[in-house]
Design a protein around this motif. Structure first.
Motif, PDB file in Angstrom:
ATOM      1  N   GLN A 175      50.477  60.184  27.520  1.00  0.00           N
ATOM      2  CA  GLN A 175      50.039  61.443  28.127  1.00  0.00           C
ATOM      3  C   GLN A 175      48.658  61.841  27.624  1.00  0.00           C
ATOM      4  N   VAL A 176      48.419  61.659  26.330  1.00  0.00           N
ATOM      5  CA  VAL A 176      47.099  61.966  25.764  1.00  0.00           C
ATOM      6  C   VAL A 176      46.039  61.096  26.444  1.00  0.00           C
ATOM      7  N   ASN A 178      41.522  61.347  32.706  1.00  0.00           N
ATOM      8  CA  ASN A 178      41.351  62.223  33.866  1.00  0.00           C
ATOM      9  C   ASN A 178      40.275  63.277  33.625  1.00  0.00           C
ATOM     10  N   ALA A 179      40.249  63.829  32.421  1.00  0.00           N
ATOM     11  CA  ALA A 179      39.236  64.852  32.102  1.00  0.00           C
ATOM     12  C   ALA A 179      37.834  64.249  32.112  1.00  0.00           C
ATOM     13  N   TRP A 188      34.671  65.843  24.829  1.00  0.00           N
ATOM     14  CA  TRP A 188      36.029  66.365  24.824  1.00  0.00           C
ATOM     15  C   TRP A 188      36.212  67.353  23.672  1.00  0.00           C
ATOM     16  N   ASN A 213      46.158  59.673  29.390  1.00  0.00           N
ATOM     17  CA  ASN A 213      45.986  60.103  30.785  1.00  0.00           C
ATOM     18  C   ASN A 213      45.138  61.366  30.885  1.00  0.00           C
ATOM     19  N   ILE A 214      45.423  62.326  30.039  1.00  0.00           N
ATOM     20  CA  ILE A 214      44.658  63.578  30.051  1.00  0.00           C
ATOM     21  C   ILE A 214      43.200  63.297  29.715  1.00  0.00           C
ATOM     22  N   PHE A 264      42.238  71.259  22.291  1.00  0.00           N
ATOM     23  CA  PHE A 264      43.374  70.424  22.682  1.00  0.00           C
ATOM     24  C   PHE A 264      44.453  70.451  21.602  1.00  0.00           C
ATOM     25  N   ASP A 272      36.875  63.394  35.736  1.00  0.00           N
ATOM     26  CA  ASP A 272      36.652  64.639  36.462  1.00  0.00           C
ATOM     27  C   ASP A 272      35.299  65.244  36.097  1.00  0.00           C
ATOM     28  N   LEU A 285      53.107  65.846  23.188  1.00  0.00           N
ATOM     29  CA  LEU A 285      52.655  64.840  24.136  1.00  0.00           C
ATOM     30  C   LEU A 285      52.821  63.438  23.564  1.00  0.00           C
TER      31      LEU A 285
END
Length: 178
Positions: A14-15, A21-22, A167, A17-18, A172, A25, A10
């Motif tokens: 990308q990290v 978003n997590a 997290w 964004n993840i 991950f 959420d 990644l």
């Protein structure tokens, strides 16, 4: 079998964004339950009646708590790059400039450190921050209200809840390569 041996690579973007978003959420889906648990907690003589949509403070506390764990899971330069992207993206989501957002995060970090002193446990600090940011002292029984300190039983229950909003970097890292 080989798919578990080959990790997907990644980018820092990308990290970020993840991660964002997590967090959003989990806050969006979880705060209604958190508010309900706080409102029904036996540590309070009257219900705080926290609105299930009043998740701004909670969201910022979760963001700050998770950012604190970011540093212990990446190399310093990688942490800096990912944090920069996270701040850029979150400042847009909060509709404020980056420097104002960084200042807001630093204020929350300082607040959590102050209410959590001398402990260094971030989950415990997040629980205490929720207690103070949602002004829960006024709903406690007279003993704890006079002390202006959270009931330890409430904090223990909050810690058990807050762990779910941290997290899982170990899982991950097993799945992705940065």
């Amino acid at each position: 079998m080989f798919s578990t041996l080959i990790k997907r690579r990644l980018t820092d973007n990308q990290v970020a964004n993840i991660f964002i978003n997590a967090i959003f959420d989990s806050v969006d889906k979880g705060f209604e339950e958190v508010a309900l648990l706080i409102n029904e907690d036996t540590a309070f003589s009257t219900s705080p009646n926290i609105n299930k949509n009043n998740n701004r403070e909670f969201g910022l506390i979760v963001i700050v708590g998770n950012l604190s764990y970011l540093e212990s899971n990446f190399e310093a330069d990688q942490t800096e790059r990912v944090e920069k992207i996270i701040f850029e993206k979150l400042s847009k989501l909060y509709a404020i400039d980056i420097s104002s957002f960084k200042k807001l995060i630093k204020e929350y970090q300082s607040f959590i450190a102050r209410v959590n002193h001398p402990s260094k446990n971030w989950v415990y600090g997040m629980s205490k921050a929720i207690f103070y940011k949602y002004k829960l002292n006024e709903f406690q029984d007279e003993y704890f209200k006079r002390m202006q300190a959270p009931n330890p039983l409430f904090l223990k229950r909050m810690d058990e809840i807050m762990v779910n909003f941290i997290w899982n970097w170990d899982a991950f890292s097993k799945k992705f390569k940065l």
